[in-house]
Each structure stands twice: as C-alpha cells, then as structure tokens.
Design an enzyme around this catalytic site. Structure first.
Site, PDB file in Angstrom:
ATOM      1  N   LYS A 122      -1.111  57.119  35.211  1.00 34.00           N
ATOM      2  CA  LYS A 122      -0.104  57.881  34.313  1.00 34.00           C
ATOM      3  C   LYS A 122       1.928  57.740  35.326  1.00 34.00           C
ATOM      4  O   LYS A 122       2.404  57.417  34.211  1.00 34.00           O
ATOM      5  CB  LYS A 122      -0.242  59.594  34.147  1.00 34.00           C
ATOM      6  CG  LYS A 122      -1.244  59.910  33.090  1.00 34.00           C
ATOM      7  CD  LYS A 122      -1.547  60.662  33.000  1.00 34.00           C
ATOM      8  CE  LYS A 122      -2.235  61.435  32.146  1.00 34.00           C
ATOM      9  NZ  LYS A 122      -3.775  61.656  33.620  1.00 34.00           N
ATOM     10  N   SER A 180      -5.674  60.275  37.187  1.00 34.19           N
ATOM     11  CA  SER A 180      -4.521  59.786  36.437  1.00 34.19           C
ATOM     12  C   SER A 180      -3.226  60.317  37.442  1.00 34.19           C
ATOM     13  O   SER A 180      -2.185  59.777  37.020  1.00 34.19           O
ATOM     14  CB  SER A 180      -4.143  61.810  36.313  1.00 34.19           C
ATOM     15  OG  SER A 180      -4.741  62.408  34.814  1.00 34.19           O
ATOM     16  N   SER A 210      -0.301  66.842  32.954  1.00 33.79           N
ATOM     17  CA  SER A 210      -1.832  65.824  33.258  1.00 33.79           C
ATOM     18  C   SER A 210      -2.268  65.301  31.969  1.00 33.79           C
ATOM     19  O   SER A 210      -2.897  64.776  31.371  1.00 33.79           O
ATOM     20  CB  SER A 210      -2.510  65.775  34.409  1.00 33.79           C
ATOM     21  OG  SER A 210      -2.616  64.387  34.305  1.00 33.79           O
TER      22      SER A 210
END
Length: 458
Positions: free
Chosen positions: A96, A93, A153
């Site tokens: 991101k 993640s 997330s």
C-alpha cells in the site's frame, strides 16, 4: 492486512472472537476499532542464524529473527545494515505504500484533490481482510479513504482510491509497476493495490496471471525514501493514533503501528513506542509473515528500516527496534561542507563579454554524509566541473549556476561510497561590457599576445 483465504468457517469464528478479546485489552482499553481482524495464522520460517547480517566494519550487528531486513539513511540512501535484502518476498500491506505514493503524487500534481468525493465500486466493496466495510455506492473523500488505508490498512479503501485514480485496479497496477521501475525497484512486481494474495481478491477482479506481488527489503526502503523526500507531509497521516471514519461509527480506526512515539503514554503500547518514530506501514499475510517498514527521526537524521517475515505481530516491532537502535547508536548525519563554501582551487571562474573578466563562485548547498560515531574525521574528496568561458557569457546574476562540485566519502566497511553533487553559483552580478571596453580589451589582448611572441624569439 489479514488474509482469510484458507480459514475454515468454524475456525474463523473462533479466531475472530479471540482477536476481539485481545484487541479489546490493547486498543486504548476501549472497544474494537472499525477495522476487522480475521486472521491469526503465524509462520515459523524466520531464522537469523542462517542468513548473514551485513553492517559496517568494526560495529557489532544485532541478531535478527527475520527473513529479510535493511536499514538506510533517507537523505543519502546509504545502507547501514542489511540481511538478505535482495530476495523478492511477499510484502503484504507494505504494498500500500506504492498506492499511497501514487495518490499523494496525483494530489501534488493537481490531478486529484483531498476533498474530492470517491464513489465506491463493487471491487472495493467485495474486498476482504482489513477493511472499513464500504458498500457499493458509498461516497467518501479522498482524504478519508487515504487515512483508512494508511492508518487502518483498509483494503476496500485502497481499491476505491486505485479505481478513482486509474479507472480500474488493474490500470492502477500498471501505474504501480511503471513507478517502481522509474524508482529503480527492479525486483518488485505488483498484481494489485493492496498486497492481498491473488486468491483473496474478488474473483471477478483477479488478474490474468499466476504471479503474486513481491518486493525486496531494498525496494521497500527505496519506496519509503521516495515518500519521505517527495511527500514529507506523509506524517500527517501515519502519526494518527486513531481516526473516526464515519460520524456514526462507534469506535475509531486504530493505527496498527505500535511503535509510534506518541504511544509512549498508552499502557499496552508503551513497551513498543520508539523515540522519533513517525511511520510508515505494517503488513501481514500467511505468505509474508509479519512485516513493518519504519521511519524515525533523531538529531536531524532520518532512518528507514524494513523488517520482513517476523513470526509474530510483536516480533516485527521488537526486531525493528534492534535495527533502528543499531543505526542511531552508531551513526550520525554530519555536515562536511557548509553552504556558500569556497573551493580553495577555484575561487573564481572566467566570464566572456563582462565588465569583469571573472566572477567569484561558491557552492550553493550544504553537504552532509552519514559517518560512524566516535570515528576519525571523514576525509572528503571533490571534483569540480565548470562551464567554459566561451559559454559563460555576461550578463550574469548573483546565484546563477556556473558548474557543479561532486563530493565523495567512503567510510571503512560501508558497502558503497557516498556522493553528493551541488551547484557552483556566482556571488555577484556581472554586467555586460560596452563596445568601448570590449574594443580596448581586444587591443590589450592583441598587444599582450604580440609582445609575448616577440619575447619568445629571444
């Protein structure tokens, strides 16, 4: 991010139950956050003993149980510590962060507003792993979705934002890769906006490639540096300890970042809370292990740490603490040149067609470098470049740029010299000379040249 592609049904139910019990005890001693937790697989490949940790000569480096790591100072980009920093690895993640940067940039450029309403599409609604359970057709603001992405997330919120910006996730991925190249992230490649493995994306929206998303620790730090410098308001989102996404939600989204300084007052997080820590992004998949990109500020110095491939969730924060402690305990950001400083060898520069024939100049900005604590006073060199007199024509205003000065500092053991270039600016106005003044100045110049020539004959 939680990867669920390989979990069996029965195992998934059991592990979900275990995760619920654990998080019930940890998250503020309240119920589960809205974000789902569906994975508890642990990788066992991280090993510090086989990888060299590079720091500054004479300063002991910590042992790190990670696959890769790096520590940089944000304003200079100076690398203070590195461990296998250029191997492309799954970032989970932390991917991101690029989505966050692009969305924030769209807002900054006026192409998007925080209160714009986004309609959720099928791709976002079918996203798995960490999510806020968006349904196709749901409507939420850019700000709410951004918080769900940055704090919780949430994969579904991330995809919804990507599709709002670029029309489709794959169009957005093109923007991600183009932005990475512009930033100099030469060893990174994105296949989606979330960091999920290709197999865990909704089947109809999987890209036509056999590649996966990869980033190096150095590239992650580079990206974090761009966020810190271009969007310093990122902390408005990353420091949120929790956020209630919908008024009807029983429980809030809880920040996956255990190291937030504000967590020092939370019973189950205070062992991880770190002074000055204000961001930035966690990540986890089976392939990536546990990852964390952290940002922390102390005494005016911002450090960016990246930890990739930790074996457990707590370990990524414990290893990050070692990395940041190394930076804050051994280095400081020191101003070596004050703003509006004179150069001893260049206090004035010549001006053409001005009432005055030269103008005083000073540096525009201060210059700071990262220097080892308790070390010798840094020896700084500089090189000035000035606009030629024939090009520097009056009138001039106070503060006009007339050249640049590049300052250089190389500390023993650091992998590269630090450089910073600042403008040379005028300290006063210079008005244009009238024709009468220019006429007699020309006559004076003529006779000066003439007498000089005659003198040279004898």
């Amino acid at each position: 991010m939680k990867d669920t592609g390989k979990l069996k049904k029965k195992s998934g139910i059991l592990k979900k139950s275990i995760a619920i019990v654990v998080l019930f005890n940890m998250m503020y001693m309240t119920a589960l956050p809205v974000v789902s937790v569906l994975d508890s697989h642990v990788i066992t490949s991280a090993a510090a003993s086989t990888t060299e940790i590079v720091g500054t000569a004479g300063i002991k480096t910590p042992e790190l149980a990670l696959s890769s790591a790096i520590l940089i100072e944000a304003s200079t980009g100076q690398v203070l510590l590195s461990m296998n920093p250029d191997e492309a690895l799954p970032p989970a993640s932390m991917t991101k962060m690029m989505t966050e940067y692009i969305v924030a940039e769209e807002v900054k450029q006026g192409r998007l507003k925080w209160d714009d309403v986004v309609t959720v599409g099928k791709n976002a609604a079918e996203s798995v792993g960490s999510r806020i359970f968006l349904a196709e057709g749901d409507k939420h603001t850019v700000r709410d979705l951004y918080i769900a992405m940055a704090v919780g997330s949430a994969n579904d919120a991330t995809v919804a934002l990507a599709e709002r910006v670029a029309g489709s996730e794959q169009n957005f991925v093109e923007m991600m890769n183009e932005t990475a190249q512009r930033m100099g992230m030469k060893d990174s490649y994105f296949i989606n906006a979330t960091g999920l493995d290709k197999a865990d994306m909704p089947k109809a929206y999987q890209p036509d490639t056999d590649r996966e998303t990869v980033m190096t620790a150095r590239d992650v730090a580079t990206l974090a540096g761009y966020i810190v410098r271009d969007h310093p308001d990122y902390t408005e989102f990353t420091t949120l300890q929790n956020y209630k996404f919908r008024p009807t939600d029983k429980d809030p989204i809880v920040n996956w970042n255990w190291m937030l300084e504000a967590n020092k007052n939370i019973t189950n997080f205070k062992a991880y809370a770190y002074e000055g820590l204000n961001g930035m992004k966690t990540g986890h998949t089976n392939a990536a292990g546990y990852c964390f990109a952290g940002t922390a500020v102390r005494d005016g110095m911002t450090l960016i740490s990246v930890a990739m491939g930790a074996d457990t969730e707590p370990a990524r924060f414990k290893e990050t603490r070692k990395i940041l402690d190394y930076g804050f305990e051994n280095f400081k950001l020191q101003q070596v040149v004050a703003p509006k400083a004179e150069l001893a060898e260049l206090k004035t520069v010549p001006v053409t067609k001005g009432k005055e024939t030269e103008v005083p100049v000073v540096t525009k900005d201060a210059v700071s470098f990262v220097v080892p604590k308790n070390g010798a006073e840094p020896q700084i060199t500089h090189t000035a470049k000035v606009t030629s007199a024939s090009e520097l024509l009056a009138p001039l205003k106070q503060g006009d740029k007339v050249g640049t000065v590049t300052y250089t500092y190389k500390a023993k053991g650091m992998d590269q010299p630090q450089e910073k270039t600042v403008d040379l600016i005028t300290t006063t106005n210079v008005e244009e000379a009238g024709w009468f003044r220019m006429f007699f100045r020309a006559i004076g110049g003529f006779f000066a040249d003439l007498f000089g020539s005659i003198k040279n004959l004898f």
